[in-house]
Motif scaffolding. Structure first.
Motif, PDB file in Angstrom:
ATOM      1  N   ASP A   9      14.168  77.086  15.857  1.00 33.45           N
ATOM      2  CA  ASP A   9      13.847  76.772  17.248  1.00 33.45           C
ATOM      3  C   ASP A   9      14.027  78.054  18.060  1.00 33.45           C
ATOM      4  OD1 ASP A   9      13.868  73.950  16.571  1.00 33.45           O
ATOM      5  OD2 ASP A   9      16.060  74.029  16.690  1.00 33.45           O
ATOM      6  N   LEU A  65       3.047  65.500  29.778  1.00 30.17           N
ATOM      7  CA  LEU A  65       2.925  65.676  28.330  1.00 30.17           C
ATOM      8  C   LEU A  65       1.549  66.254  28.036  1.00 30.17           C
ATOM      9  CD1 LEU A  65       4.231  62.244  26.967  1.00 30.17           C
ATOM     10  CD2 LEU A  65       5.540  64.346  27.359  1.00 30.17           C
ATOM     11  N   PHE A 124      19.001  77.446  10.290  1.00 28.46           N
ATOM     12  CA  PHE A 124      20.074  76.987   9.417  1.00 28.46           C
ATOM     13  C   PHE A 124      20.833  78.177   8.848  1.00 28.46           C
ATOM     14  CE2 PHE A 124      17.301  73.281   9.289  1.00 28.46           C
ATOM     15  CZ  PHE A 124      18.226  72.293   9.545  1.00 28.46           C
ATOM     16  N   VAL A 134      16.747  65.914  24.747  1.00 26.52           N
ATOM     17  CA  VAL A 134      16.131  66.214  23.451  1.00 26.52           C
ATOM     18  C   VAL A 134      17.118  65.861  22.347  1.00 26.52           C
ATOM     19  CG1 VAL A 134      15.256  68.055  21.937  1.00 26.52           C
ATOM     20  CG2 VAL A 134      14.707  68.070  24.397  1.00 26.52           C
ATOM     21  N   GLU A 147      16.012  67.963  11.205  1.00 23.32           N
ATOM     22  CA  GLU A 147      15.017  68.298  10.188  1.00 23.32           C
ATOM     23  C   GLU A 147      14.680  67.132   9.260  1.00 23.32           C
ATOM     24  OE1 GLU A 147      18.115  68.692  10.113  1.00 23.32           O
ATOM     25  OE2 GLU A 147      18.669  68.057   8.083  1.00 23.32           O
ATOM     26  N   ARG A 148      15.197  65.940   9.572  1.00 21.98           N
ATOM     27  CA  ARG A 148      15.106  64.802   8.657  1.00 21.98           C
ATOM     28  C   ARG A 148      13.687  64.512   8.128  1.00 21.98           C
ATOM     29  NH1 ARG A 148      18.737  60.542   7.897  1.00 21.98           N
ATOM     30  NH2 ARG A 148      20.220  62.206   8.228  1.00 21.98           N
ATOM     31  N   VAL A 173       7.409  63.196  15.006  1.00 22.83           N
ATOM     32  CA  VAL A 173       7.579  63.941  16.259  1.00 22.83           C
ATOM     33  C   VAL A 173       7.023  63.100  17.403  1.00 22.83           C
ATOM     34  CG1 VAL A 173       7.049  66.079  17.496  1.00 22.83           C
ATOM     35  CG2 VAL A 173       7.238  66.131  14.995  1.00 22.83           C
ATOM     36  N   ASN A 174       7.800  62.953  18.482  1.00 17.81           N
ATOM     37  CA  ASN A 174       7.284  62.281  19.678  1.00 17.81           C
ATOM     38  C   ASN A 174       7.772  62.977  20.939  1.00 17.81           C
ATOM     39  OD1 ASN A 174       9.503  60.522  18.281  1.00 17.81           O
ATOM     40  ND2 ASN A 174       7.617  59.436  17.806  1.00 17.81           N
ATOM     41  N   VAL A 175       6.954  62.888  21.966  1.00 24.70           N
ATOM     42  CA  VAL A 175       7.349  63.336  23.311  1.00 24.70           C
ATOM     43  C   VAL A 175       7.078  62.166  24.255  1.00 24.70           C
ATOM     44  CG1 VAL A 175       7.024  65.819  22.965  1.00 24.70           C
ATOM     45  CG2 VAL A 175       5.052  64.434  23.600  1.00 24.70           C
ATOM     46  N   ALA A 228      11.366  67.475  12.796  1.00 24.90           N
ATOM     47  CA  ALA A 228      10.682  68.580  12.109  1.00 24.90           C
ATOM     48  C   ALA A 228      11.190  69.952  12.545  1.00 24.90           C
ATOM     49  CB  ALA A 228       9.173  68.476  12.349  1.00 24.90           C
ATOM     50  N   CYS A 229      12.510  70.059  12.792  1.00 20.21           N
ATOM     51  CA  CYS A 229      13.056  71.347  13.255  1.00 20.21           C
ATOM     52  C   CYS A 229      14.573  71.356  13.108  1.00 20.21           C
ATOM     53  CB  CYS A 229      12.682  71.570  14.711  1.00 20.21           C
ATOM     54  SG  CYS A 229      13.399  70.354  15.823  1.00 20.21           S
ATOM     55  N   ASN A 278      12.449  64.586  17.577  1.00 19.33           N
ATOM     56  CA  ASN A 278      11.763  65.442  16.620  1.00 19.33           C
ATOM     57  C   ASN A 278      12.513  65.457  15.291  1.00 19.33           C
ATOM     58  OD1 ASN A 278      10.431  67.674  15.395  1.00 19.33           O
ATOM     59  ND2 ASN A 278      10.020  68.544  17.411  1.00 19.33           N
ATOM     60  N   SER A 331       5.890  72.225  16.107  1.00 20.52           N
ATOM     61  CA  SER A 331       5.452  70.871  16.478  1.00 20.52           C
ATOM     62  C   SER A 331       5.348  70.710  17.992  1.00 20.52           C
ATOM     63  CB  SER A 331       6.419  69.827  15.919  1.00 20.52           C
ATOM     64  OG  SER A 331       7.755  70.107  16.291  1.00 20.52           O
ATOM     65  N   MET A 338       2.080  69.359  20.315  1.00 24.76           N
ATOM     66  CA  MET A 338       2.355  68.699  21.592  1.00 24.76           C
ATOM     67  C   MET A 338       3.262  69.555  22.457  1.00 24.76           C
ATOM     68  SD  MET A 338       2.745  64.748  20.226  1.00 24.76           S
ATOM     69  CE  MET A 338       3.946  65.101  18.932  1.00 24.76           C
ATOM     70  N   TYR A 369       9.875  74.444  19.042  1.00 22.65           N
ATOM     71  CA  TYR A 369      10.469  73.755  17.902  1.00 22.65           C
ATOM     72  C   TYR A 369       9.628  74.005  16.659  1.00 22.65           C
ATOM     73  CZ  TYR A 369      13.184  71.601  21.581  1.00 22.65           C
ATOM     74  OH  TYR A 369      14.014  71.409  22.661  1.00 22.65           O
ATOM     75  N   GLY A 370      10.135  74.811  15.741  1.00 17.27           N
ATOM     76  CA  GLY A 370       9.453  75.112  14.487  1.00 17.27           C
ATOM     77  C   GLY A 370      10.189  74.493  13.313  1.00 17.27           C
ATOM     78  N   THR A 371       9.503  74.383  12.184  1.00 19.29           N
ATOM     79  CA  THR A 371      10.136  73.709  11.040  1.00 19.29           C
ATOM     80  C   THR A 371      11.318  74.495  10.477  1.00 19.29           C
ATOM     81  OG1 THR A 371       8.382  74.657   9.654  1.00 19.29           O
ATOM     82  CG2 THR A 371       8.153  72.335  10.258  1.00 19.29           C
ATOM     83  N   THR A 372      11.333  75.823  10.665  1.00 18.60           N
ATOM     84  CA  THR A 372      12.477  76.586  10.142  1.00 18.60           C
ATOM     85  C   THR A 372      13.348  77.196  11.230  1.00 18.60           C
ATOM     86  OG1 THR A 372      11.137  78.593   9.887  1.00 18.60           O
ATOM     87  CG2 THR A 372      11.284  77.120   7.978  1.00 18.60           C
ATOM     88  N   GLU A 429       8.381  73.027  24.890  1.00 19.13           N
ATOM     89  CA  GLU A 429       8.761  72.528  26.211  1.00 19.13           C
ATOM     90  C   GLU A 429       8.783  73.698  27.183  1.00 19.13           C
ATOM     91  OE1 GLU A 429      11.823  69.442  24.026  1.00 19.13           O
ATOM     92  OE2 GLU A 429      12.572  71.128  25.205  1.00 19.13           O
TER      93      GLU A 429
END
Lengths: 353, 353
Positions: B250, B219, B277, A152, A156-157, A215-217, A235-236, A233, B147, B227, B245-248, B150
């Protein structure tokens, strides 16, 4: 080694500085000049590292005191720059990925082969102490036979990309984090398990203002029959992890990626844990597992890759990530992008043929 | 609750004992009888739990003092037993999976609906304290927008399966660990993210003497657009993990599965870590992440599921995992098996239509 290899930096963005911080610590490399179209960046870089500067790529490549170039221009300019450098007889080190298209990757392969110059691609992640240790544990048989690796790479980009930024453009960064982050883990996975045969990917823009995937898996099947998962990812909060499942032990590797650019201490911010049976019986309710910390060797991954380039120029070793290895990484990445876009499993051979 | 619900155990293998250990600790359930074809197992079970025994399923179902049955017969006998129980007006709790075919699952759905009896399927994993906490953190918005999740469930079972064992039979255990272990995590994933839309799976026999898959990677794409990855493995020391995995933030959840059957203390052997963060800036080299341990509430997951069944019988609540929810888990599992066998991505709707 007799004398340091004299290099010049081409492309003077943020990464050129991070790399120069690492290789100017080495006695095997000597930074002699630099070039960027931006006069301001040239001045700042030359001042910071005490090297000369050139007003054009042609002038830089005409210098007799430059043996090789360290290229950190945007990915889609790699082929142009390396073709020129090779034609001028200069060896080339380029930051990953070698290119974002196989056409460009093949141009680079041909150019460096025709000019018989050294080429090395900066997949430094495989040089991390943790990766070297994982490989050694796999090769020694200490964890038995490996079935699956999960890798993995996340940050957060994507939450911050402004519309118009190249990272949000599906042509310039196909698959978003799959290109920008995934390429590191694809190299790690092929380093550990050999060539990938087939991939399946789901990917999409999520929680972002751009049109590109954030985001991809991905699933990967290797020619060896082994399998892997790759999570990429944007987004995290950041994650860089590798889990290895062997018949006698599992390995869990975690790296605090915020220390990535401080390559002399990156490994100090990683952990490697080995899980094995403390006691096993035939009774499925009667066994015990134990987790043991494994010592991670210390490697300056960015210095190491440029020093290897220098030793390859001197004929003392061979490039570990040469044009073929780097191109194979791009092929896997592009197969994953195609899988996601077309909603089907894709053989890597389809891209390479 | 007024008076305990009187149940009888049907099928008296290892799992019947593990479950009875849990629900006989409850004041909401009373174990009154049991049945197995094996006289030895009947004697041992009746003796261990101080309950009656019946010499046939018909005799057991004819008892007036039995309100519901706790079914732990082999997966492919679930439908037969539950059809008989429902026809006799008995409520039914069955260990997961509800069935290994959608034909059987639909037979069960119809039988319990026609007889208007309570039905509940034993997906206890979602009742673990860690899962309840993850769901609460997701619902509260505390980790932002999720997002990817796993989920991994692995043990060494495939290394030991003798040829001829039902676990090595692709018809009785389709996908091997995908059926036997994966079904738990599929339920967890649909509990956390809603219905699955599409899957892609690679699976195969590895390091085993049987013909069935012992390792699979999958997947999943959800109707929500989110996903997931599911790793199911019978070829390594045990792992039960969930990463969110969350935006703010994990979340990383780990359970020592060797404590699974001791359901009163299972949660004590789990950890949940939240990464967020500590400090973030616009500079990609200037940020800090922090990992914080999250307290895991304690739930007796096996006792909890049977107590909920009892309360549903009394009309005090509704079954969380009813026949529809359990059938949807089987559909996802079978879609994954089909994806692996046919080498293509498979929509779950294809199985349900």
């Amino acid at each position: 080694m007799s004398r340091p290899v004299r290099v010049a930096a081409v492309g003077l963005g943020r990464w050129a500085n991070v790399l120069a911080d690492a290789y100017t610590r080495s006695s095997e490399v000597e930074l002699v000049s630099c070039f960027s179209r931006s006069q301001g960046k040239r001045d700042a870089f030359a001042d910071r590292y005490g090297c000369a500067q050139d007003g054009s790529l042609e002038a830089l490549l005409a210098r007799d005191d430059v043996e090789g170039v360290v290229v950190t221009v945007p990915n889609d300019h790699h082929a142009d720059v390396i073709e020129q450098a090779a034609a001028a007889g200069k060896h080339a080190f380029v930051e990953k990925p070698i290119a974002v298209s196989l056409v460009d990757a093949r141009r680079i392969e041909r150019a460096v082969a025709a000019a018989d110059v050294v080429f090395s691609c900066g997949h430094s992640a495989r040089r991390l102490g943790g990766l070297r240790k994982i490989k050694a544990l796999m090769d020694s048989g200490e964890i038995g036979d490996v079935s699956v690796i999960e890798a993995v790479f996340a940050n957060e980009r994507g939450l911050q990309i402004e519309p118009g930024n190249w990272r949000g453009d599906p042509e310039k960064a196909p698959g978003g984090p799959l290109t920008q982050l995934g390429i590191h883990q694809i190299d790690n996975l092929q380093y550990l398990l050999g060539p990938v045969r087939r991939v399946a990917t789901f990917g999409k823009p999520m929680y972002t203002r751009v049109e590109n995937d954030t985001v991809n898996v991905t699933l990967l099947e290797f020619e060896s029959g082994q399998m892997a998962y790759l999570g990429t990812n944007w987004a995290c909060p950041g994650v860089f992890s590798i889990n290895v499942y062997g018949t006698t032990a599992d390995l869990f590797y975690q790296l605090d990626f915020s220390w990535w650019s401080n390559s002399d201490v990156t490994d100090e911010h990683s952990t490697l844990t080995k899980r094995a049976f403390a006691r096993a019986t035939d009774d499925p309710d009667d066994f015990e597992l134990t987790d043991v910390a494994v010592e991670v060797p210390r490697v300056d991954h960015l210095r190491d890759e440029v020093e290897e380039f220098a030793r390859t120029v001197r004929g003392e070793t061979a490039a570990e990530v040469d044009a073929q290895v780097a191109t194979r990484n791009v092929a896997v990445m592009l197969a994953a992008v195609r899988s996601s876009r077309e909603g089907r499993m894709v053989d890597v051979a389809e891209l390479l043929s």
